[in-house]
Write a protein that holds these residues in place. Structure first.
Motif, PDB file in Angstrom:
ATOM      1  N   GLY A 141     -24.453 -13.628 -27.128  1.00 59.20           N
ATOM      2  CA  GLY A 141     -25.517 -12.918 -26.775  1.00 59.20           C
ATOM      3  C   GLY A 141     -26.429 -13.236 -25.463  1.00 59.20           C
ATOM      4  O   GLY A 141     -25.836 -13.402 -24.617  1.00 59.20           O
ATOM      5  N   GLY A 142     -27.577 -13.105 -25.815  1.00 62.48           N
ATOM      6  CA  GLY A 142     -28.566 -13.289 -24.739  1.00 62.48           C
ATOM      7  C   GLY A 142     -28.811 -14.770 -24.577  1.00 62.48           C
ATOM      8  O   GLY A 142     -29.728 -15.198 -23.579  1.00 62.48           O
ATOM      9  N   LEU A 143     -28.094 -15.619 -25.312  1.00 59.33           N
ATOM     10  CA  LEU A 143     -28.566 -17.148 -25.327  1.00 59.33           C
ATOM     11  C   LEU A 143     -28.331 -17.729 -23.968  1.00 59.33           C
ATOM     12  O   LEU A 143     -27.262 -17.448 -23.258  1.00 59.33           O
ATOM     13  N   ASP A 144     -29.294 -18.086 -22.914  1.00 59.41           N
ATOM     14  CA  ASP A 144     -29.065 -18.712 -21.723  1.00 59.41           C
ATOM     15  C   ASP A 144     -29.419 -20.116 -21.772  1.00 59.41           C
ATOM     16  O   ASP A 144     -29.288 -20.676 -20.474  1.00 59.41           O
ATOM     17  N   ALA A 145     -30.125 -20.782 -22.520  1.00 57.77           N
ATOM     18  CA  ALA A 145     -30.534 -22.186 -22.695  1.00 57.77           C
ATOM     19  C   ALA A 145     -30.765 -22.857 -23.945  1.00 57.77           C
ATOM     20  O   ALA A 145     -30.950 -21.906 -24.874  1.00 57.77           O
ATOM     21  N   VAL A 146     -30.843 -23.983 -23.990  1.00 55.14           N
ATOM     22  CA  VAL A 146     -30.823 -24.863 -25.185  1.00 55.14           C
ATOM     23  C   VAL A 146     -31.851 -26.094 -24.780  1.00 55.14           C
ATOM     24  O   VAL A 146     -31.775 -26.623 -23.891  1.00 55.14           O
ATOM     25  N   LEU A 147     -33.364 -25.753 -25.443  1.00 56.39           N
ATOM     26  CA  LEU A 147     -34.411 -26.971 -25.144  1.00 56.39           C
ATOM     27  C   LEU A 147     -33.986 -27.970 -25.975  1.00 56.39           C
ATOM     28  O   LEU A 147     -33.867 -27.894 -27.282  1.00 56.39           O
ATOM     29  N   THR A 148     -33.626 -29.105 -25.467  1.00 53.63           N
ATOM     30  CA  THR A 148     -33.281 -30.393 -26.093  1.00 53.63           C
ATOM     31  C   THR A 148     -33.714 -31.801 -25.469  1.00 53.63           C
ATOM     32  O   THR A 148     -33.813 -31.702 -24.253  1.00 53.63           O
ATOM     33  N   ALA A 149     -33.813 -32.606 -26.397  1.00 53.49           N
ATOM     34  CA  ALA A 149     -34.340 -33.926 -25.776  1.00 53.49           C
ATOM     35  C   ALA A 149     -33.152 -34.914 -25.939  1.00 53.49           C
ATOM     36  O   ALA A 149     -33.196 -36.054 -25.502  1.00 53.49           O
ATOM     37  N   GLY A 150     -32.089 -34.549 -26.759  1.00 51.08           N
ATOM     38  CA  GLY A 150     -31.236 -35.318 -27.106  1.00 51.08           C
ATOM     39  C   GLY A 150     -31.242 -36.145 -28.186  1.00 51.08           C
ATOM     40  O   GLY A 150     -30.196 -37.004 -28.546  1.00 51.08           O
ATOM     41  N   SER A 151     -32.534 -36.161 -28.886  1.00 50.49           N
ATOM     42  CA  SER A 151     -32.725 -36.993 -29.945  1.00 50.49           C
ATOM     43  C   SER A 151     -33.860 -36.178 -30.521  1.00 50.49           C
ATOM     44  O   SER A 151     -34.797 -35.895 -29.648  1.00 50.49           O
ATOM     45  N   PRO A 152     -34.292 -36.467 -31.926  1.00 50.94           N
ATOM     46  CA  PRO A 152     -35.422 -35.818 -32.658  1.00 50.94           C
ATOM     47  C   PRO A 152     -36.627 -36.754 -32.019  1.00 50.94           C
ATOM     48  O   PRO A 152     -37.680 -36.386 -32.320  1.00 50.94           O
ATOM     49  N   ARG A 153     -36.517 -38.091 -31.405  1.00 49.91           N
ATOM     50  CA  ARG A 153     -37.319 -38.793 -31.120  1.00 49.91           C
ATOM     51  C   ARG A 153     -37.659 -38.494 -29.623  1.00 49.91           C
ATOM     52  O   ARG A 153     -38.772 -39.123 -29.356  1.00 49.91           O
ATOM     53  N   GLY A 154     -37.342 -37.691 -29.078  1.00 50.52           N
ATOM     54  CA  GLY A 154     -37.673 -37.198 -27.719  1.00 50.52           C
ATOM     55  C   GLY A 154     -36.829 -37.835 -26.618  1.00 50.52           C
ATOM     56  O   GLY A 154     -35.678 -38.492 -26.656  1.00 50.52           O
TER      57      GLY A 154
END
Length: 231
Positions: A141-154
């Protein structure tokens, strides 16, 4: 040019972000709950303050799960927020097992169409992050980015994960927007791996406090850092 997205809680934040050279604004409310859906009136005020694209948070509680009633409210909110000036949205849910809730996420994403959207940091809190990435990318769909830190700790804890994910898969690199405790030292490392989008909140506020407004000078410093790393 690499993208710099700045969190705005007010119209003044948005104006300062634009003045500092940001490319896009994420509009949220209540950072004490890590960002919830703002009121349409606030989005309209932000829209009046800046010409930058606005991605608006669709999230009703401080966790990453949702209920049918909440989801129905968010579907209605998406229409109201689009009318108020949203150019896109930020959303995403996990189910009770900690897997990506593709049903709930897909329903809300469909309500956002044709506007683009970002899957937020729920992906970092999934029971199986690798499986979660595959599930998110299948949403389409319209998904064009994933906001991620690679870890729940940042990002400090997850930067190696992001670098590896981006380096191994150019499609993943194109989707990653690094954020969640992002620091300037991370930018060049991530950019070298192919990451081209960066997301900041307290980093562009004096003393790193949500109680302080966005400082255009700090945004400008980040703008210069991100641009230099992308060259």
């Amino acid at each position: 040019m690499a993208l710099l997205e700045v969190i705005a809680l007010t119209a003044e934040d948005a104006r300062a972000a634009q003045d500092g050279g940001a490319d896009r604004i994420e509009v949220v409310a209540d950072m004490g709950a890590d960002g919830l859906t703002p009121d349409p009136d606030m989005v309209a005020a932000v829209r009046a303050a800046t010409a930058l694209p606005l991605r608006v948070m669709l999230r009703a509680n401080a966790g990453f799960r949702t209920t049918g009633a909440e989801l129905d409210r968010l579907v209605r909110a998406a229409a109201d927020l689009a009318a108020a000036g949203a150019d896109g949205f930020v959303l995403g849910f996990l189910d009770s097992s900690g897997h990506v809730d593709t049903g709930a996420t897909g329903k809300l994403a469909a309500a956002c169409a044709p506007l683009p959207w970002t899957f937020h940091r729920a992906v970092d809190h999934a029971a199986d992050p690798v499986q979660a990435w595959e599930a998110v990318r299948s949403l389409g769909g319209g998904l064009d980015a994933v906001l991620t830190a690679g870890s729940p700790r940042g990002v400090d804890a997850g930067v190696d994960v992001l670098v590896r994910r981006a380096a191994e898969d150019p499609r993943a690199a194109a989707m990653i927007m690094a954020g969640g405790g992002l620091r300037r030292k991370h930018v060049a490392v991530l950019a070298a791996a192919g990451v081209g989008a960066f997301h900041v909140g307290t980093a562009v506020r004096p003393d790193g406090s949500w109680d302080a407004p966005v400082d255009p000078a700090l945004v400008g410093e980040w703008r210069a850092q991100v641009s230099a790393a992308a060259d």
